[in-house]
Design a protein around this motif. Structure first.
Motif, PDB file in Angstrom:
ATOM      1  N   GLN A 126      -7.747   2.787   6.510  1.00 20.42           N
ATOM      2  CA  GLN A 126      -8.320   1.396   5.529  1.00 20.42           C
ATOM      3  C   GLN A 126      -9.320   1.931   4.474  1.00 20.42           C
ATOM      4  N   VAL A 127      -9.405   3.168   4.356  1.00 16.24           N
ATOM      5  CA  VAL A 127     -10.083   3.724   3.015  1.00 16.24           C
ATOM      6  C   VAL A 127      -9.024   3.884   1.979  1.00 16.24           C
ATOM      7  N   GLU A 128      -7.676   4.445   2.477  1.00 18.33           N
ATOM      8  CA  GLU A 128      -6.595   4.403   1.818  1.00 18.33           C
ATOM      9  C   GLU A 128      -6.186   3.028   1.299  1.00 18.33           C
ATOM     10  N   ASP A 129      -6.108   1.995   2.014  1.00 19.77           N
ATOM     11  CA  ASP A 129      -5.978   0.667   1.459  1.00 19.77           C
ATOM     12  C   ASP A 129      -6.804   0.407   0.520  1.00 19.77           C
ATOM     13  N   THR A 130      -8.081   0.404   0.635  1.00 19.41           N
ATOM     14  CA  THR A 130      -9.177   0.243  -0.136  1.00 19.41           C
ATOM     15  C   THR A 130      -8.866   0.919  -1.612  1.00 19.41           C
ATOM     16  N   MET A 176      -7.093  -5.438   4.684  1.00 17.80           N
ATOM     17  CA  MET A 176      -6.588  -3.986   5.063  1.00 17.80           C
ATOM     18  C   MET A 176      -5.306  -4.421   6.185  1.00 17.80           C
ATOM     19  N   ARG A 177      -4.476  -3.243   6.444  1.00 17.36           N
ATOM     20  CA  ARG A 177      -3.334  -3.142   7.312  1.00 17.36           C
ATOM     21  C   ARG A 177      -3.996  -3.643   8.643  1.00 17.36           C
ATOM     22  N   ASN A 237       0.887  -1.143  -0.067  1.00 15.40           N
ATOM     23  CA  ASN A 237       0.024   0.100   0.147  1.00 15.40           C
ATOM     24  C   ASN A 237       0.922   1.455   0.049  1.00 15.40           C
ATOM     25  N   ARG A 238       0.178   2.371  -0.060  1.00  9.74           N
ATOM     26  CA  ARG A 238       1.159   3.670  -0.071  1.00  9.74           C
ATOM     27  C   ARG A 238       2.131   3.892   1.226  1.00  9.74           C
TER      28      ARG A 238
END
Lengths: 277, 314
Positions: free
Chosen positions: A85-89, A67-68, A10-11
């Motif tokens: 979690q939104v970022e992971d998605t 998710m992380r 992820n980022r």
């Protein structure tokens, strides 16, 4: 059909676990699943695997990912927030679209995962529809449920009953609190408590389907408020409730149940809405 | 204070997903291989019932990463019908994991890393199948048996056709009879509300009466925990071979622990012997707190490290 497990970054550089189901004749729309919180995720796991296989057998590709701080992915829950979690998605959507040369995605979220799906859809125009399965609607109520599991576990272990005020004090003092053998951070809790899907002003203009259990009167009532919020925008919103058994409680581990009616209805609804071929 | 379990990606070797072909079909697994590929131990983690390879409250995931950091290879497997495995189960009951599938995983490990000693780990139903698989696989040198149910789990659980119908332990008998006496002396049977709460619509009354009757007969016979079955036969046979086993129970998992104690009184307490048991402070059946998970993992890894020097292949 091909099933493939992999890790992706992820980022933030965490390795997230992903599992994709790719049919031979896939279209340009894929499904990304958003999982529930904690033990609800584990208990519903096989049902969601079955959902992915059902979709793949009907030529719809899908991606499930952790998710992380969850499942096979890196990190502890204490490092996760609603925002992360939104970022992971969002990262999972980008990866899936790129890997499978897709044009758009549908997010399917179960329980807490439904919240993540809705919040992600607000930020990403590549999301054309969201399907919310028995969604957590008020974060504050859900947080109280999580606190109650912690309180009940203390009582069932012959320990002194703990007041929720004591637990909240512990959260404030330590900046984290143990829930189901993992720690959640104060930031996570604050973000969770602010969520109210029945009063949410969506920035999403796709289609939304909310699936509730037929006998869950309370959630059904709240879901109708969610639908109202979305109907005010340029969304097509609908509620479906037929299933009577849940597949995320403790019972689901001993007496597995696959919500076939929900699988079928969701797919045919997405076809009817022109999102899937 | 929060309990720290080391899980950061900087120090933990990466996880590799893999598939293993077994008699039931294709099984999914996650490999945790230490950076030094010449590891001497490999732990195969078997599902706790229908809970997937991540384990209850991510217990398996935490154990695997920590063990791997200590130089122990770990494979977390989804058996048939569980998690991401393509293989399906054809029986739905407490003992539905197949030892033949576990044997296939053992063969896979032997083929890939012939230098490694194989240790099977299981929690609850996973521990039961680990014994059954170990007796038909001499390559298994040790077992980590967490929360092993000695008799079948609760009465509500569908019973395995491979286990005896009489699965009453002394613990279950005394527990049931004390509940029954409590019911009598407190005149609960006079309260319609009690009946309604306990047996809504009259459901389950017949089974409960049958159960109390069985317990009464068993108590009158003073027969002790003589029950046999595929699992107990396997456990007896395994223990006779002098291969290693560490039984771990949660302090609050009273039934499993009491049944173990009554059935295997010869096994000493203390996690420093080849065949021994230990109790995790304030642990439940699935070790549902961070502290109990931490202690369970530490005890298991310490035991593995201690045994690695004196484990020898049969």
């Amino acid at each position: 059909m091909v099933e493939q497990a992999f890790f992706f970054q992820n980022r933030s550089g965490d390795h997230l676990f992903g599992y994709q189901h790719i049919p031979q004749n896939k279209g340009k729309t894929g499904i990304v699943f958003c999982h529930p919180f904690g033990e609800e995720k584990h208990r519903s796991y096989r049902s969601i695997v079955e959902f992915s296989r059902y979709l793949a057998n009907n030529n719809v590709p899908s991606l499930r990912f952790d998710m992380r701080g969850s499942g096979d992915s890196d990190g502890d829950m204490v490092e996760a927030t609603v925002d992360s979690q939104v970022e992971d998605t969002l990262d999972a959507i980008s990866l899936f679209i790129e890997k499978q040369s897709l044009d758009q995605v549908v997010l399917i979220g179960l329980r807490y995962g439904a919240v993540i799906a809705a919040l992600t859809a607000d930020q990403d125009t590549r999301v054309k529809a969201i399907v919310l399965l028995s969604p957590v609607i008020k974060g504050s109520i859900y947080w109280r449920e999580l606190l109650r599991t912690r309180q009940l576990s203390s009582v069932s272990h012959n320990q002194k009953a703990t007041r929720s005020s004591e637990l909240l004090e512990e959260l404030e003092t330590n900046g984290q609190l143990e829930i189901e053998a993992q720690y959640v951070s104060q930031t996570f809790v604050s973000q969770l408590q602010k969520i109210d899907m029945s009063n949410h002003k969506p920035n999403f203009s796709g289609d939304i389907l909310v699936c509730d259990l037929a006998n869950d009167v309370i959630n059904k009532e709240l879901s109708s408020k969610v639908i109202q919020q979305y109907s005010g925008k340029e969304c097509y919103a609908e509620i479906y409730s037929e299933e009577e058994r849940d597949y995320w409680s403790n019972l689901a581990l001993y007496d597995q149940f696959y919500p076939d009616k929900t699988f079928e209805f969701s797919r045919s609804w997405l076809i009817k809405r022109g999102v899937l071929n | 204070m929060p309990v720290e379990i080391r899980t950061t990606s900087d120090t933990v070797p990466p996880t590799t997903p893999t598939n293993i072909t077994a008699p039931s079909g294709v099984l999914f697994a996650q490999l945790h291989l230490p950076t030094d590929n010449n590891f001497s131990q490999c732990v195969i983690m078997l599902n706790s019932g229908m809970m997937n390879r991540v384990g209850p409250q991510r217990l398996y995931w935490k154990f695997a990463r920590q063990a791997c950091e200590e130089g122990i290879a770990v494979i977390r497997v989804d058996l048939a019908g569980v998690g991401d495995s393509l293989a399906e189960i054809d029986e739905t009951h407490f003992d539905n994991h197949r030892k033949e599938d576990v044997s296939a995983i053992i063969d896979y490990v032997r083929e890939q890393w012939p230098q490694a000693d194989i240790i099977l780990q299981g929690l609850c139903a996973g521990a039961r199948v680990s014994f059954k698989a170990a007796i038909v696989n001499q390559n298994v040198v040790g077992l980590l048996a967490w929360s092993t149910e000695i008799f079948t789990a609760s009465q509500n659980m569908p019973q395995s056709p491979h286990e005896p119908e009489d699965r009453l332990s002394d613990y279950e008998v005394s527990n049931t009879l004390s509940r029954f006496f409590n019911f009598l002396i407190r005149f609960k049977f006079l309260s319609p509300k009690w009946w309604h709460e306990q047996y809504p619509g009259g459901k389950g009354i017949k089974d409960e009466i049958k159960h109390v009757a069985h317990c009464t007969f068993k108590a009158l016979r003073f027969s002790g925990d003589q029950s046999k079955g595929e699992f107990l036969e396997a456990a007896d046979e395994y223990l006779k071979t002098n291969r290693k086993v560490l039984f771990l129970f949660g302090e609050y998992d009273e039934r499993a622990y009491s049944e173990f104690h009554s059935r295997f009184p010869q096994i000493p307490r203390g996690a420093d012997l080849g065949q021994c048991y230990e109790v995790v402070d304030k642990g439940t059946h699935t070790f549902s707190t961070a502290k109990s998970q931490h202690q369970l993992i530490e005890l298991s890894i310490d035991w593995l490290k201690q045994q690695s020097s004196n484990i020898s292949r049969a």
